[in-house]
Design a protein around this motif. Structure first.
Motif, PDB file in Angstrom:
ATOM      1  N   PRO A   1       2.641  -0.202 -20.775  1.00 55.98           N
ATOM      2  CA  PRO A   1       1.848  -1.438 -20.722  1.00 55.98           C
ATOM      3  C   PRO A   1       2.707  -2.667 -20.399  1.00 55.98           C
ATOM      4  O   PRO A   1       2.237  -3.600 -19.750  1.00 55.98           O
ATOM      5  CB  PRO A   1       1.240  -1.564 -22.121  1.00 55.98           C
ATOM      6  N   LEU A   2       3.948  -2.659 -20.838  1.00 54.59           N
ATOM      7  CA  LEU A   2       4.853  -3.765 -20.531  1.00 54.59           C
ATOM      8  C   LEU A   2       5.073  -3.876 -19.032  1.00 54.59           C
ATOM      9  O   LEU A   2       4.988  -4.963 -18.455  1.00 54.59           O
ATOM     10  CB  LEU A   2       6.193  -3.573 -21.251  1.00 54.59           C
ATOM     11  N   ALA A   3       5.331  -2.752 -18.399  1.00 55.19           N
ATOM     12  CA  ALA A   3       5.529  -2.758 -16.949  1.00 55.19           C
ATOM     13  C   ALA A   3       4.258  -3.199 -16.232  1.00 55.19           C
ATOM     14  O   ALA A   3       4.315  -3.967 -15.266  1.00 55.19           O
ATOM     15  CB  ALA A   3       5.958  -1.370 -16.468  1.00 55.19           C
ATOM     16  N   ASN A   4       3.116  -2.737 -16.708  1.00 49.96           N
ATOM     17  CA  ASN A   4       1.849  -3.131 -16.094  1.00 49.96           C
ATOM     18  C   ASN A   4       1.654  -4.648 -16.184  1.00 49.96           C
ATOM     19  O   ASN A   4       1.282  -5.289 -15.212  1.00 49.96           O
ATOM     20  CB  ASN A   4       0.679  -2.397 -16.753  1.00 49.96           C
ATOM     21  N   ALA A   5       1.922  -5.217 -17.353  1.00 42.04           N
ATOM     22  CA  ALA A   5       1.780  -6.668 -17.520  1.00 42.04           C
ATOM     23  C   ALA A   5       2.788  -7.419 -16.654  1.00 42.04           C
ATOM     24  O   ALA A   5       2.466  -8.456 -16.073  1.00 42.04           O
ATOM     25  CB  ALA A   5       1.965  -7.048 -18.989  1.00 42.04           C
ATOM     26  N   ALA A   6       3.995  -6.885 -16.545  1.00 43.83           N
ATOM     27  CA  ALA A   6       5.023  -7.542 -15.732  1.00 43.83           C
ATOM     28  C   ALA A   6       4.626  -7.597 -14.261  1.00 43.83           C
ATOM     29  O   ALA A   6       5.003  -8.525 -13.547  1.00 43.83           O
ATOM     30  CB  ALA A   6       6.354  -6.819 -15.892  1.00 43.83           C
ATOM     31  N   PHE A   7       3.847  -6.619 -13.817  1.00 44.26           N
ATOM     32  CA  PHE A   7       3.419  -6.578 -12.418  1.00 44.26           C
ATOM     33  C   PHE A   7       2.026  -7.162 -12.216  1.00 44.26           C
ATOM     34  O   PHE A   7       1.367  -6.904 -11.218  1.00 44.26           O
ATOM     35  CB  PHE A   7       3.492  -5.152 -11.868  1.00 44.26           C
ATOM     36  N   GLY A   8       1.557  -7.947 -13.197  1.00 42.89           N
ATOM     37  CA  GLY A   8       0.311  -8.686 -13.027  1.00 42.89           C
ATOM     38  C   GLY A   8      -0.931  -8.038 -13.597  1.00 42.89           C
ATOM     39  O   GLY A   8      -2.025  -8.562 -13.432  1.00 42.89           O
ATOM     40  N   GLY A   9      -0.784  -6.919 -14.279  1.00 41.60           N
ATOM     41  CA  GLY A   9      -1.945  -6.249 -14.858  1.00 41.60           C
ATOM     42  C   GLY A   9      -2.225  -6.715 -16.277  1.00 41.60           C
ATOM     43  O   GLY A   9      -1.541  -7.587 -16.816  1.00 41.60           O
ATOM     44  N   ASN A  10      -3.217  -6.108 -16.882  1.00 40.85           N
ATOM     45  CA  ASN A  10      -3.608  -6.415 -18.253  1.00 40.85           C
ATOM     46  C   ASN A  10      -2.591  -5.809 -19.208  1.00 40.85           C
ATOM     47  O   ASN A  10      -2.235  -4.639 -19.074  1.00 40.85           O
ATOM     48  CB  ASN A  10      -5.005  -5.844 -18.508  1.00 40.85           C
ATOM     49  N   GLU A  11      -2.164  -6.571 -20.206  1.00 41.35           N
ATOM     50  CA  GLU A  11      -1.169  -6.069 -21.157  1.00 41.35           C
ATOM     51  C   GLU A  11      -1.710  -4.967 -22.063  1.00 41.35           C
ATOM     52  O   GLU A  11      -0.943  -4.288 -22.739  1.00 41.35           O
ATOM     53  CB  GLU A  11      -0.607  -7.217 -22.006  1.00 41.35           C
ATOM     54  N   ASP A  12      -3.023  -4.771 -22.079  1.00 46.25           N
ATOM     55  CA  ASP A  12      -3.630  -3.725 -22.900  1.00 46.25           C
ATOM     56  C   ASP A  12      -3.881  -2.443 -22.122  1.00 46.25           C
ATOM     57  O   ASP A  12      -4.495  -1.513 -22.652  1.00 46.25           O
ATOM     58  CB  ASP A  12      -4.947  -4.219 -23.498  1.00 46.25           C
ATOM     59  N   GLU A  13      -3.441  -2.388 -20.874  1.00 44.85           N
ATOM     60  CA  GLU A  13      -3.660  -1.206 -20.037  1.00 44.85           C
ATOM     61  C   GLU A  13      -2.328  -0.629 -19.571  1.00 44.85           C
ATOM     62  O   GLU A  13      -1.350  -1.342 -19.422  1.00 44.85           O
ATOM     63  CB  GLU A  13      -4.468  -1.561 -18.791  1.00 44.85           C
ATOM     64  N   THR A  14      -2.354   0.665 -19.330  1.00 44.97           N
ATOM     65  CA  THR A  14      -1.181   1.307 -18.753  1.00 44.97           C
ATOM     66  C   THR A  14      -1.280   1.244 -17.222  1.00 44.97           C
ATOM     67  O   THR A  14      -2.335   0.915 -16.667  1.00 44.97           O
ATOM     68  CB  THR A  14      -1.090   2.780 -19.187  1.00 44.97           C
ATOM     69  N   ILE A  15      -0.200   1.569 -16.580  1.00 43.11           N
ATOM     70  CA  ILE A  15      -0.190   1.581 -15.121  1.00 43.11           C
ATOM     71  C   ILE A  15      -1.183   2.604 -14.583  1.00 43.11           C
ATOM     72  O   ILE A  15      -1.877   2.356 -13.604  1.00 43.11           O
ATOM     73  CB  ILE A  15       1.236   1.856 -14.603  1.00 43.11           C
ATOM     74  N   SER A  16      -1.287   3.753 -15.248  1.00 44.36           N
ATOM     75  CA  SER A  16      -2.204   4.790 -14.763  1.00 44.36           C
ATOM     76  C   SER A  16      -3.662   4.355 -14.897  1.00 44.36           C
ATOM     77  O   SER A  16      -4.490   4.674 -14.045  1.00 44.36           O
ATOM     78  CB  SER A  16      -1.957   6.113 -15.486  1.00 44.36           C
ATOM     79  N   ILE A  17      -4.005   3.625 -15.954  1.00 46.03           N
ATOM     80  CA  ILE A  17      -5.375   3.106 -16.089  1.00 46.03           C
ATOM     81  C   ILE A  17      -5.656   2.124 -14.958  1.00 46.03           C
ATOM     82  O   ILE A  17      -6.721   2.167 -14.321  1.00 46.03           O
ATOM     83  CB  ILE A  17      -5.579   2.434 -17.459  1.00 46.03           C
ATOM     84  N   ARG A  18      -4.704   1.256 -14.699  1.00 50.14           N
ATOM     85  CA  ARG A  18      -4.860   0.282 -13.613  1.00 50.14           C
ATOM     86  C   ARG A  18      -5.019   0.986 -12.279  1.00 50.14           C
ATOM     87  O   ARG A  18      -5.878   0.618 -11.446  1.00 50.14           O
ATOM     88  CB  ARG A  18      -3.652  -0.643 -13.594  1.00 50.14           C
ATOM     89  N   ALA A  19      -4.220   2.012 -12.039  1.00 49.93           N
ATOM     90  CA  ALA A  19      -4.304   2.765 -10.770  1.00 49.93           C
ATOM     91  C   ALA A  19      -5.650   3.476 -10.655  1.00 49.93           C
ATOM     92  O   ALA A  19      -6.262   3.524  -9.582  1.00 49.93           O
ATOM     93  CB  ALA A  19      -3.160   3.762 -10.675  1.00 49.93           C
TER      94      ALA A  19
END
Length: 71
Positions: free
Chosen positions: A44-62
């Motif tokens: 989730p930290l990486a996702n937030a760093a790249f502009g995503g929601n801090e409560d989501e993982t990269i895979s959820i965003r993808a």
């Protein structure tokens, strides 16, 4: 928030990240399951760093992007 407070928060986050990185290295070298838990916690930290929601993982965003027909 004041910039001084945010600067202090940044410093705490940097120190926490350094401690987590050291613990993860120790866990990897010792074969501990903690290494996986720490890797998952960084998601989730990486996702937030790249502009995503801090409560989501990269895979959820993808997955959401794929369902919406986006990259």
């Amino acid at each position: 928030m004041s910039r001084l407070v945010l600067l202090g928060l940044w410093l705490v986050c940097v120190l926490a990240s350094a401690v987590a990185a050291i613990w993860m290295l120790i866990a990897v070298l010792s074969g501990s399951k903690r290494a996986w838990r720490l890797a998952v916690a960084h998601d989730p930290l990486a996702n937030a760093a790249f502009g995503g929601n801090e409560d989501e993982t990269i895979s959820i965003r993808a997955g959401k992007a794929a369902r919406a027909g986006e990259r």
